[in-house]
Design a protein around this motif. Structure first.
Motif, PDB file in Angstrom:
ATOM      1  N   GLY A   1     -14.462   3.338 -45.533  1.00  0.00           N
ATOM      2  CA  GLY A   1     -14.318   4.146 -46.746  1.00  0.00           C
ATOM      3  C   GLY A   1     -15.298   5.295 -46.857  1.00  0.00           C
ATOM      4  O   GLY A   1     -14.925   6.400 -47.247  1.00  0.00           O
TER       5      GLY A   1
ATOM      6  N   THR B   1     -22.657   1.410 -52.436  1.00  0.00           N
ATOM      7  CA  THR B   1     -22.532  -0.048 -52.388  1.00  0.00           C
ATOM      8  C   THR B   1     -23.640  -0.714 -53.189  1.00  0.00           C
ATOM      9  O   THR B   1     -24.753  -0.204 -53.254  1.00  0.00           O
ATOM     10  CB  THR B   1     -22.546  -0.563 -50.934  1.00  0.00           C
TER      11      THR B   1
ATOM     12  N   GLU C   1     -16.751  -4.342 -54.848  1.00  0.00           N
ATOM     13  CA  GLU C   1     -16.181  -3.169 -54.165  1.00  0.00           C
ATOM     14  C   GLU C   1     -16.553  -1.945 -54.981  1.00  0.00           C
ATOM     15  O   GLU C   1     -16.088  -1.783 -56.110  1.00  0.00           O
ATOM     16  CB  GLU C   1     -14.659  -3.302 -54.084  1.00  0.00           C
TER      17      GLU C   1
ATOM     18  N   TYR D   1     -16.342 -10.283 -49.011  1.00  0.00           N
ATOM     19  CA  TYR D   1     -16.161  -9.893 -50.416  1.00  0.00           C
ATOM     20  C   TYR D   1     -14.798  -9.264 -50.676  1.00  0.00           C
ATOM     21  O   TYR D   1     -14.311  -9.256 -51.801  1.00  0.00           O
ATOM     22  CB  TYR D   1     -17.310  -8.977 -50.893  1.00  0.00           C
TER      23      TYR D   1
HETATM   24  C1  CR1 Z   1     -17.498   1.093 -50.438  1.00  0.00           C
HETATM   25  O1  CR1 Z   1     -17.539  -0.227 -49.961  1.00  0.00           O
HETATM   26  C2  CR1 Z   1     -16.027   2.916 -51.303  1.00  0.00           C
HETATM   27  C3  CR1 Z   1     -16.506   3.766 -50.140  1.00  0.00           C
HETATM   28  C4  CR1 Z   1     -16.514   5.240 -50.458  1.00  0.00           C
HETATM   29  C5  CR1 Z   1     -17.937   2.054 -49.350  1.00  0.00           C
HETATM   30  C6  CR1 Z   1     -16.097   1.440 -50.929  1.00  0.00           C
HETATM   31  O2  CR1 Z   1     -15.788   0.653 -52.037  1.00  0.00           O
HETATM   32  O3  CR1 Z   1     -14.721   3.274 -51.646  1.00  0.00           O
HETATM   33  O4  CR1 Z   1     -17.825   3.398 -49.771  1.00  0.00           O
HETATM   34  N1  CR1 Z   1     -19.340   1.788 -49.080  1.00  0.00           N
HETATM   35  O5  CR1 Z   1     -17.273   5.503 -51.590  1.00  0.00           O
HETATM   36  C7  CR1 Z   1     -19.898   1.822 -47.876  1.00  0.00           C
HETATM   37  O6  CR1 Z   1     -19.251   2.041 -46.876  1.00  0.00           O
HETATM   38  C8  CR1 Z   1     -21.966   1.729 -46.702  1.00  0.00           C
HETATM   39  O7  CR1 Z   1     -21.240   1.613 -47.865  1.00  0.00           O
END
Ligand code: CR1
Length: 817
Positions: free
Chosen positions: A123, A363, A656, A557
């Motif tokens: 993500g 996160t 999340e 999770y």
């Molecule tokens: C999160 O877990 C979010 C993306 C983009 C991720 C997800 O929920 O949509 O970031 N976090 O914001 C991540 O990869 C290292 O942290």
């Protein structure tokens, strides 16, 4: 805005000739035999040339307007494939289809030749790429900065049901999209020591002595905005040895020794760390982070100096966005440059830093907040540790002034944790930035209230929210031609850059003819996916079943295990009653597990085991199928998401941060089954409670349940179907030759308190699935809900998100036409 007219320099008439010329001059080949990779490459170079022309024009307009620019620093970008994105954004699709056809190929087949640029985990990296697309489209002057890894995220193969990783040598056959800028090499230092000296005016100063150096070479990948008139770039750094190999060692016969230092240097950009949580304590990772930061700041400062104004105007010209804590060492590096090299006073330098930086947190997992042992940081970056210590000292004076005598608070807020002697990068990022944002409303609230409440009290107004978004160009226009055509036919093409216009579809949810067309588009996509699954796995899936999809990284999770429990329960119900009134389903699950993540890999094995059993059972074959999709990646997502009807977003609430897959599915007309987590909450508010299947504990309830000492055993004892499903998994029903395979998963659940509360949400999840079944059995009602999902997704465009950043955080105006 009508479909963008192709500007003259697209020169579509000459495209066919250009392709042939590039095959000759770049690939050193002719057109025979007609190999699709060769034609893909020829086409790619022809597109590249047109892009470069437009990029040059855009850069000239930046200099003319002297506008402030944003630099988006990210250890990860996940662009996927470029060809079709370039072609769609530049409005060249018809011309390219024709040119490909004239050469005897379909454009789609040529596009399949391209390998994904997988320079990110999930993500966070994909979000960065969506933001690049939106910045270019919305004419926000800015650049992405990252690392050009030789090896992107590993390829996942499934062998005997288990994940196996293969290196992703994505540029083995070259990449037409990467433009090496050999003329802008920078030196990056590591190790050595910090040395005090007195300058000619008698002032005590510091310099970095006896350092090793590595060269950073910039490589640009161009990013055209929709309409193609505004083209920006990501600049990705590749490491090169500053010395090459040692000729002396070589002459003395030590061939390997001669390469050592070269290898040590070039390792920096060799491989992306395959974890979607921070990697702590790995020296190479710290070197990667500093490599990105040092080279990028050099480049920013070079550009700033070229444009004229002094450093006091730096924050009026430059905004730097830290994508998570990964590039946070930039705070110390900018201080070092300003104080040690530009000889500014500390206070002046610090004010510039704070006005320049902003930090996005992605996160809240406690294990995920990045820290570095001070010793390690001091060895690799000796001067930076001193600077961080000085930032910390001054910061703690501020804290002490606000809360005299509160030593506990100082310890909790300190940048260098006095107990563990670890540098807390999030604290450095918060202290060194003027804004800190979470990525969905709930997430930002949790940051303020739970994770950083004392920072919020100290800096009122610094914490803010920007809910994530996704680019409608890649995720609807390009990935879902069937639906895009239908939408454009009804409401015109403006939705592609103004996604709120989709609301004009709302009344059409009542129109039976439109619903019929809507279903036909979905069916076309389901057939396309079925062909893809058949090609990749040899397995046939039926497009006339409910496509239920969960694709994302494997993580406890995210609760792929809860999805499996639903599948096993449905299987049991169908075996007991073959005539059960539920629609036939195909459950598709895909995602990569970090190579060292034991439990996530076990869960993949469980999914493949359940799939083998269910798919081989003649009694349920036509009613339930389970598929694990190997190697989930951007280009696969483009085929999977448009075909999905049910989108699983079932993480434990509060865990999340946002999710962005959830947005892509809903935009493509899938209905969500999900928890009140991340952006699901805002999606529910947008599409309406009756067009989404929400279940389970809320974030507050999760907290209370854990605090009260949750007992999974009692829950299981009270729920016969749950007990049965767990018992089958635990006894080896799905893996008779290895009955204990899944004991560790059950242990986690039953003996270690079920931290992710799978058993607590099981019954609610099943009830939500009952509601899914009931609605799906009424195709007209389901289709109407599907249309309402798409129609209400305007808010989740990354155009909206980057415009919020520009206004509230970067203080940048989009350029005019
Ligand atoms: C999160 O877990 C979010 C993306 C983009 C991720 C997800 O929920 O949509 O970031 N976090 O914001 C991540 O990869 C290292 O942290």
């Amino acid at each position: 805005m009508a479909k963008p007219a192709a500007p003259d320099f697209h020169q579509l008439e000459s495209l066919g000739e250009d392709i042939k010329r590039y095959v000759l001059s770049i690939l050193g080949n002719d057109l025979y035999p007609p190999d699709p990779f060769r034609y893909y490459s020829g086409l790619a170079y022809a597109i590249r040339e047109r892009l470069i022309r437009m990029w040059l024009a855009t850069q000239a307009s930046y200099y003319d307007s002297m506008s402030k620019r944003v630099y988006y620093l990210s250890m990860e970008f996940l662009p996927g494939r470029f060809l079709m994105n370039y072609i769609t954004n530049m409005g060249m699709e018809d011309g390219c289809r024709q040119a490909a056809a004239d050469l005897g190929f379909s454009l789609d087949d040529l596009a399949e030749e391209e390998r994904d640029a997988g320079l990110g985990n999930g993500g966070l990296g994909r979000l960065a790429s969506c933001y690049m697309d939106s910045m270019a489209t919305q004419r926000i002057p800015g650049y992405g900065y990252g690392i050009l890894y030789d090896y992107g995220l590993f390829h996942q193969r499934i062998v005997n049901g288990w994940q196996e990783e293969e290196a992703d040598n994505w540029r083995r056959h070259g990449s037409p999209w990467v433009i090496d800028r050999v003329e802008h090499l920078y030196e990056v230092k590591f190790y050595g020591r910090s040395e005090a000296y007195t300058d000619p005016q008698g002032v005590l100063r510091y310099r970095w002595a006896e350092a090793d150096t590595v060269m950073a070479m910039p490589c640009d990948i161009l990013i055209p905005g929709h309409g193609g008139k505004h083209v920006t770039n990501m600049r990705l750094w590749a490491a090169a040895s500053s010395t090459g190999f040692s000729l002396r060692d070589f002459n003395q016969g030590d061939f390997l020794g001669a390469m050592q230092s070269k290898i040590h240097s070039e390792n920096i950009s060799k491989v992306l760390y395959p974890n979607d949580e921070p990697i702590q304590g790995k020296e190479l990772r710290l070197r990667q982070q500093y490599f990105l930061v040092a080279a990028t700041l050099r480049d920013i400062i070079r550009r700033h100096k070229k444009s004229g104004p002094g450093f006091d105007e730096f924050p009026d010209q430059v905004a730097i966005q830290l994508n998570d804590t990964h590039p946070t060492i930039a705070v110390a590096e900018l201080m070092r440059i300003l104080v040690d090299e530009e000889f500014l006073g500390w206070d002046e330098a610090w004010a510039i830093c704070r006005r320049t930086f902003a930090y996005t947190n992605h996160t809240v997992l406690p294990e995920a907040l990045e820290t570095w042992p001070a010793d390690l940081l001091g060895r690799v970056l000796p001067r930076h540790l001193e600077i961080i210590a000085e930032i910390d000292r001054r910061f703690l004076l501020e804290v002490a002034a606000a809360h005299p005598g509160d030593q506990g608070r100082q310890n909790r807020l300190a940048i260098i944790d006095p107990a563990s002697r670890r540098v807390r990068m999030a604290h450095l990022a918060i202290v060194g930035s003027h804004k800190v944002n979470g990525v969905a409303r709930l997430h930002s609230d949790i940051l303020r209230e739970k994770v950083f409440p004392e920072f919020d009290a100290l800096y009122p107004g610094k914490f803010t929210n920007v809910t994530n978004g996704i680019t409608p160009r890649r995720w609807l226009l390009q990935a879902n031609p069937a639906l895009s055509r239908l939408i454009t036919a009804r409401i015109g093409p403006d939705w592609t850059t103004d996604l709120d216009r989709l609301a004009e579809l709302l009344p059409l949810a009542e129109d039976p003819d439109f619903r019929k067309d809507w279903r036909a588009a979905k069916r076309e996509n389901k057939k396309r996916l079925a062909r893809y699954v058949l090609r990749k796995s040899g397995m046939g899936i039926n497009p006339d079943t409910l496509f239920d999809v969960q694709v994302k990284r494997m993580h406890e999770y995210k609760r792929q295990f809860l999805n499996v429990l639903h599948v096993v329960t449905l299987y049991n119900r169908l075996r007991r009653d073959p005539h059960l009134a539920v629609p036939p389903r195909t459950v598709l699950i895909g995602g990569k597990a970090a190579p060292g993540y034991f439990m996530a890999k076990r869960i993949i094995r469980l999914i493949t085991a359940v799939a083998e059993t269910v798919n081989a059972d003649d009694a349920v074959r036509s009613r339930l199928r389970v598929v694990f999709l190997p190697n989930y990646c951007v280009s696969q997502a483009e085929k999977v998401i448009p075909a999905a009807e049910l989108s699983q977003q079932i993480s434990t609430a509060g865990m999340e941060a946002s999710g962005t897959g959830n947005m892509k599915f809903a935009l493509n007309g899938a209905l969500t089954i999900g928890t009140l987590d991340g952006a699901n909450i805002e999606i529910m508010e947008a599409v309406g409670r009756e067009n989404i299947f929400i279940f389970g504990l809320t974030a507050k309830e999760v907290e209370a349940t854990r605090a009260a000492g949750y007992d999974p055993g009692r829950r299981v004892a009270a729920d016969a179907e749950l007990a049965e499903a767990l018992d089958m998994i635990g006894r080896g029903y799905f893996t008779p030759s290895e009955p204990d395979l899944f004991a560790p998963i059950l242990d986690n659940l039953l003996r270690h308190g079920d931290y992710y509360l799978v058993t607590a949400d099981y019954r609610a999840c099943l009830e939500a699935q009952d509601a899914v079944n009931a609605l799906y059995l009424d195709p007209e009602a389901w289709t109407a809900a599907s249309i309402r999902n798409t129609a209400n997704m305007g808010f989740f465009s990354s155009d909206r998100a980057v415009l919020e950043y520009a206004k509230n955080i970067w203080n940048i105006e989009p350029l005019g036409e």
